[in-house]
Design a protein around this motif. Structure first.
Motif, mmCIF file in Angstrom:
data_model
loop_
_atom_site.group_PDB
_atom_site.id
_atom_site.type_symbol
_atom_site.label_atom_id
_atom_site.label_comp_id
_atom_site.label_asym_id
_atom_site.label_seq_id
_atom_site.Cartn_x
_atom_site.Cartn_y
_atom_site.Cartn_z
ATOM 1 N N VAL A 156 -14.074 9.511 0.839
ATOM 2 C CA VAL A 156 -13.742 8.538 1.879
ATOM 3 C C VAL A 156 -12.392 7.925 1.541
ATOM 4 C CG1 VAL A 156 -16.130 7.977 2.481
ATOM 5 C CG2 VAL A 156 -14.986 6.709 0.657
ATOM 6 N N GLU A 157 -11.706 7.412 2.571
ATOM 7 C CA GLU A 157 -10.462 6.693 2.345
ATOM 8 C C GLU A 157 -10.771 5.238 2.050
ATOM 9 O OE1 GLU A 157 -7.800 7.170 5.596
ATOM 10 O OE2 GLU A 157 -7.272 9.230 5.065
ATOM 11 N N THR A 158 -10.081 4.688 1.065
ATOM 12 C CA THR A 158 -10.291 3.295 0.685
ATOM 13 C C THR A 158 -9.020 2.508 0.948
ATOM 14 O OG1 THR A 158 -9.651 3.729 -1.606
ATOM 15 C CG2 THR A 158 -11.987 3.973 -1.040
ATOM 16 N N GLY A 159 -8.962 1.287 0.404
ATOM 17 C CA GLY A 159 -7.900 0.358 0.781
ATOM 18 C C GLY A 159 -6.530 0.606 0.235
ATOM 19 N N GLY A 160 -6.284 1.656 -0.502
ATOM 20 C CA GLY A 160 -4.922 1.921 -0.980
ATOM 21 C C GLY A 160 -4.765 1.619 -2.454
ATOM 22 N N ALA A 161 -3.803 2.276 -3.072
ATOM 23 C CA ALA A 161 -3.560 2.107 -4.500
ATOM 24 C C ALA A 161 -2.867 0.789 -4.770
ATOM 25 C CB ALA A 161 -2.698 3.266 -5.030
ATOM 26 N N ASN A 162 -3.051 0.265 -5.968
ATOM 27 C CA ASN A 162 -2.370 -0.951 -6.387
ATOM 28 C C ASN A 162 -0.873 -0.686 -6.472
ATOM 29 O OD1 ASN A 162 -1.311 -3.164 -7.912
ATOM 30 N ND2 ASN A 162 -3.366 -3.517 -8.761
ATOM 31 N N THR A 163 -0.085 -1.563 -5.853
ATOM 32 C CA THR A 163 1.361 -1.354 -5.815
ATOM 33 C C THR A 163 2.101 -2.162 -6.870
ATOM 34 O OG1 THR A 163 1.574 -3.117 -4.157
ATOM 35 C CG2 THR A 163 1.334 -0.857 -3.352
ATOM 36 N N GLY A 164 1.371 -2.750 -7.818
ATOM 37 C CA GLY A 164 2.012 -3.516 -8.866
ATOM 38 C C GLY A 164 1.899 -5.014 -8.679
ATOM 39 N N TRP A 165 1.438 -5.475 -7.477
ATOM 40 C CA TRP A 165 1.212 -6.891 -7.256
ATOM 41 C C TRP A 165 -0.062 -7.304 -7.974
ATOM 42 C CZ3 TRP A 165 4.579 -9.947 -4.456
ATOM 43 C CH2 TRP A 165 5.575 -9.258 -3.756
ATOM 44 N N PRO A 166 -0.230 -8.600 -8.271
ATOM 45 C CA PRO A 166 -1.474 -9.060 -8.904
ATOM 46 C C PRO A 166 -2.673 -8.718 -8.036
ATOM 47 C CG PRO A 166 0.221 -10.768 -8.970
ATOM 48 C CD PRO A 166 0.762 -9.664 -8.109
ATOM 49 N N GLU A 167 -3.717 -8.163 -8.638
ATOM 50 C CA GLU A 167 -4.851 -7.674 -7.877
ATOM 51 C C GLU A 167 -5.617 -8.797 -7.180
ATOM 52 O OE1 GLU A 167 -5.837 -3.800 -10.681
ATOM 53 O OE2 GLU A 167 -7.277 -5.419 -10.481
ATOM 54 N N ASP A 168 -5.646 -10.015 -7.780
ATOM 55 C CA ASP A 168 -6.471 -11.063 -7.205
ATOM 56 C C ASP A 168 -5.953 -11.545 -5.860
ATOM 57 O OD1 ASP A 168 -5.195 -13.978 -8.996
ATOM 58 O OD2 ASP A 168 -4.214 -12.121 -8.392
ATOM 59 N N ILE A 169 -4.676 -11.305 -5.521
ATOM 60 C CA ILE A 169 -4.156 -11.728 -4.227
ATOM 61 C C ILE A 169 -4.845 -10.957 -3.107
ATOM 62 C CG2 ILE A 169 -2.079 -11.876 -2.793
ATOM 63 C CD1 ILE A 169 -0.446 -12.199 -5.280
ATOM 64 N N ALA A 170 -5.318 -9.760 -3.392
ATOM 65 C CA ALA A 170 -5.978 -8.948 -2.368
ATOM 66 C C ALA A 170 -7.300 -9.555 -1.924
ATOM 67 C CB ALA A 170 -6.219 -7.532 -2.889
ATOM 68 N N ASP A 171 -7.779 -10.589 -2.638
ATOM 69 C CA ASP A 171 -9.033 -11.216 -2.274
ATOM 70 C C ASP A 171 -8.965 -11.953 -0.948
ATOM 71 O OD1 ASP A 171 -9.868 -12.117 -5.706
ATOM 72 O OD2 ASP A 171 -10.153 -10.270 -4.584
#
Length: 214
Positions: A156-171
């Motif tokens: 399945v396709e998911t939300g995309g790879a981490n681009t180097g930004w802090p992960e917690d902002i994606a919350d």
């Protein structure tokens, strides 16, 4: 520049900014993962694509309470050696495939609580697919995980790879890359509107906006 010409230009610029933002956001959401059974999310829910690696280690007794596998969901190639290593936290654990949970015959034996204890398993072509496994003593409290082997697994396709930004902002509830692109697009649209108003009011002649020419 005539007012009508400027309005057409400004409108085109605004549309281009919005379209660019939409296209970038779509491109960001293109990571493929195995289609994991929901029960394999476990208590940590971490994921590792270890295809191309000869060996990988999974912590047994991970997380704040020591009741998780980390990485929780693991994707490997046939021939990879997986080592489950005990942290010593959370009590006695074992690694065992759930009955009917998939092709891999995972079974580390009786539960142990010894830090540094290891269980190794080399996956083969016979293990191809997705296997759901757990810690038997802690299955009721969510100590589950998943193992995907080979390229012929449902994905399945998911939300995309981490681009180097802090992960917690994606919350905030959206893919992080699309979040920042959206903010940038909004700022560009507002700036275009302000600039358009200024040019319509003051840009054509010294009398524009003051009752017309005399």
């Amino acid at each position: 520049m005539k007012r009508r010409e400027f309005v057409r230009t400004a409108g085109g610029t605004t549309a281009a900014v919005a379209a660019s933002a939409g296209a970038t956001g779509t491109a960001a959401a293109q990571e493929v993962q195995p289609d994991w059974p929901s029960a394999t999310n476990g208590n940590v829910g971490s994921y590792l694509d270890a295809r191309g690696q000869d060996s990988v280690t999974v912590s047994v007794g991970a997380g704040d309470s020591g009741l998780a596998f980390d990485p929780t969901q693991l994707w490997v190639d046939p021939g990879t050696t997986i080592t489950w290593e005990w942290t010593g936290s959370g009590g006695a654990h074992n690694v065992q495939a759930v009955e009917g949970g998939g092709p891999a015959s995972l079974d580390s034996g009786d539960p142990v609580d010894q830090e540094g204890y290891t269980y190794e398993y080399e996956v083969t072509e016979e293990d191809a697919g997705i296997t759901h496994y757990h810690c038997v003593p802690h299955t009721a409290v969510g100590m589950h995980a998943g193992l995907a082997v080979g390229g012929d697994v449902p994905t399945v396709e998911t939300g995309g790879a981490n681009t180097g930004w802090p992960e917690d902002i994606a919350d905030v509830g959206m893919p992080i890359h699309a979040h920042w692109v959206g903010l940038s697009a909004g700022f560009g649209i507002v700036l275009t509107m302000v600039f358009t108003f200024y040019m319509l009011k003051y840009g054509e002649s010294a009398h524009t906006g003051h009752g017309g020419s005399r």
